[in-house]
Design a protein around this motif. Structure first.
Motif, mmCIF file in Angstrom:
data_model
loop_
_atom_site.group_PDB
_atom_site.id
_atom_site.type_symbol
_atom_site.label_atom_id
_atom_site.label_comp_id
_atom_site.label_asym_id
_atom_site.label_seq_id
_atom_site.Cartn_x
_atom_site.Cartn_y
_atom_site.Cartn_z
ATOM 1 N N MET A 46 9.412 -58.659 6.469
ATOM 2 C CA MET A 46 9.002 -57.773 7.662
ATOM 3 C C MET A 46 7.603 -57.181 7.762
ATOM 4 S SD MET A 46 12.840 -55.548 7.262
ATOM 5 C CE MET A 46 14.210 -56.464 6.954
ATOM 6 N N LYS A 47 7.092 -57.186 8.816
ATOM 7 C CA LYS A 47 5.892 -56.191 8.873
ATOM 8 C C LYS A 47 6.126 -54.722 8.900
ATOM 9 C CE LYS A 47 2.799 -59.667 10.828
ATOM 10 N NZ LYS A 47 1.968 -59.828 12.087
ATOM 11 N N VAL A 48 5.638 -53.905 8.125
ATOM 12 C CA VAL A 48 6.163 -52.534 8.003
ATOM 13 C C VAL A 48 4.975 -51.565 8.462
ATOM 14 C CG1 VAL A 48 7.237 -50.640 6.675
ATOM 15 C CG2 VAL A 48 8.065 -53.002 6.412
ATOM 16 N N PHE A 49 5.017 -50.653 9.221
ATOM 17 C CA PHE A 49 3.804 -50.028 9.650
ATOM 18 C C PHE A 49 4.248 -48.476 9.597
ATOM 19 C CE2 PHE A 49 3.388 -53.959 11.698
ATOM 20 C CZ PHE A 49 2.214 -54.293 11.442
ATOM 21 N N GLU A 50 3.344 -47.888 8.593
ATOM 22 C CA GLU A 50 3.644 -46.377 8.765
ATOM 23 C C GLU A 50 2.664 -45.824 9.818
ATOM 24 O OE1 GLU A 50 2.633 -44.381 5.212
ATOM 25 O OE2 GLU A 50 3.993 -45.579 3.956
ATOM 26 N N TYR A 51 3.389 -44.780 10.604
ATOM 27 C CA TYR A 51 2.697 -44.210 11.741
ATOM 28 C C TYR A 51 2.987 -42.439 11.692
ATOM 29 C CZ TYR A 51 7.051 -43.391 14.288
ATOM 30 O OH TYR A 51 8.359 -43.005 14.681
ATOM 31 N N GLU A 52 2.122 -41.687 12.380
ATOM 32 C CA GLU A 52 2.444 -40.236 12.312
ATOM 33 C C GLU A 52 2.604 -39.834 14.177
ATOM 34 O OE1 GLU A 52 -0.659 -38.259 10.428
ATOM 35 O OE2 GLU A 52 -0.254 -39.292 8.375
ATOM 36 N N SER A 53 1.926 -40.392 14.772
ATOM 37 C CA SER A 53 1.872 -40.218 16.241
ATOM 38 C C SER A 53 2.169 -41.338 17.105
ATOM 39 C CB SER A 53 0.486 -39.552 16.608
ATOM 40 O OG SER A 53 -0.465 -40.630 16.831
ATOM 41 N N LEU A 54 2.638 -41.142 18.396
ATOM 42 C CA LEU A 54 2.676 -42.122 19.419
ATOM 43 C C LEU A 54 1.387 -42.964 19.609
ATOM 44 C CD1 LEU A 54 4.848 -43.319 21.237
ATOM 45 C CD2 LEU A 54 4.089 -41.551 23.019
ATOM 46 N N GLU A 55 0.307 -42.254 19.503
ATOM 47 C CA GLU A 55 -0.840 -42.997 19.653
ATOM 48 C C GLU A 55 -1.004 -44.113 18.611
ATOM 49 O OE1 GLU A 55 -3.117 -42.956 21.728
ATOM 50 O OE2 GLU A 55 -1.736 -41.662 22.878
ATOM 51 N N ASP A 56 -0.371 -43.909 17.539
ATOM 52 C CA ASP A 56 -0.493 -44.984 16.163
ATOM 53 C C ASP A 56 0.438 -45.965 16.625
ATOM 54 O OD1 ASP A 56 -2.054 -43.011 14.643
ATOM 55 O OD2 ASP A 56 -0.250 -42.311 13.390
ATOM 56 N N VAL A 57 1.538 -45.671 17.175
ATOM 57 C CA VAL A 57 2.640 -46.837 17.628
ATOM 58 C C VAL A 57 1.993 -47.628 18.562
ATOM 59 C CG1 VAL A 57 4.740 -47.089 18.537
ATOM 60 C CG2 VAL A 57 4.681 -45.198 16.995
ATOM 61 N N LYS A 58 1.273 -47.059 19.598
ATOM 62 C CA LYS A 58 0.658 -47.878 20.637
ATOM 63 C C LYS A 58 -0.211 -48.944 19.976
ATOM 64 C CE LYS A 58 0.640 -44.347 24.334
ATOM 65 N NZ LYS A 58 -0.033 -43.459 25.169
#
Lengths: 136, 136
Positions: free
Chosen positions: B116-128
């Motif tokens: 799996m590719k796992v990504f940490e994020y904090e904001s919706l901007e990070d998700v985009k």
């Protein structure tokens, strides 16, 4: 018989005593590969002596070696869910133990899934009864 | 591109607005098969108009039809874990989105799993940003 016992670790350790008792029951029936998850020393953050990759690879090897996966599914756990998905794809026998709780519903991925045997319980006595009828 | 978006429903709906925004982003990239899980009407008890078996069979059919599974894995969820285990066994591309939280650790079944590719994020901007680099 090799038994893979799965339960929430990082999701919550409130039920640790109960897991410990379930593991003790399972050890009367077979070899519990995951007996460490009933240990008191294991905190809410889980295991620290192994890397995540080492834990993952060990647990997947244990699932492959197991004859049956017994999962306590009351506390939602991403890891337990993953293990059930993988165990099913490997054709392993699966028994899920669930305590009904007010305001909670068991995931339809388990409750609506005819591959798994799902049993509701309230006490350790119920668990003993379920295990003796379905495993022993 | 068919996208299966998975997130905790019964485990907790605190993050519903965030899921709604992630789904809106995914809809710019492809068809989100599970768009209903971002809907405000869906309470903590989940869907009531379908039986558990119907939900299970529909969701498994959607995973089979999907090109990619995008999972929000911050809130522990048995259902999301199961879906990831099954999606991996079907060879589906998997992207996990995770918000780091004090006193919590992501399951090693995800964090220690190189499939799996796992990504940490904090904001919706990070998700985009994550989605545009890995899906678009």
């Amino acid at each position: 018989m090799n038994i893979y016992f799965a339960s929430s670790i990082r999701g919550g350790r409130e039920d640790q005593d109960l897991y410990f008792s379930i593991i003790a029951e399972l050890q009367k029936i077979g070899t519990v590969l995951t007996e460490h998850i009933g240990k008191k020393e294991l905190g809410v953050m889980g295991e620290n002596s192994l890397t995540d990759t080492e834990i993952f690879e060990r647990d997947m090897a244990w699932i492959r070696e197991s004859d049956v996966v017994v999962a306590e599914v009351t506390t939602p756990s991403l890891g337990v869910g993953y293990e059930l998905g993988q165990a099913e794809s490997m054709g392993k026998k699966i028994i899920c133990l669930y305590r009904k709780m007010e305001g909670r519903r068991l995931s339809a991925m388990v409750s609506g899934n005819s591959y798994m045997k799902v049993f509701e319980y309230e006490s350790l006595e119920d668990v003993k009864d379920i295990l003796s009828k379905n495993l022993a």
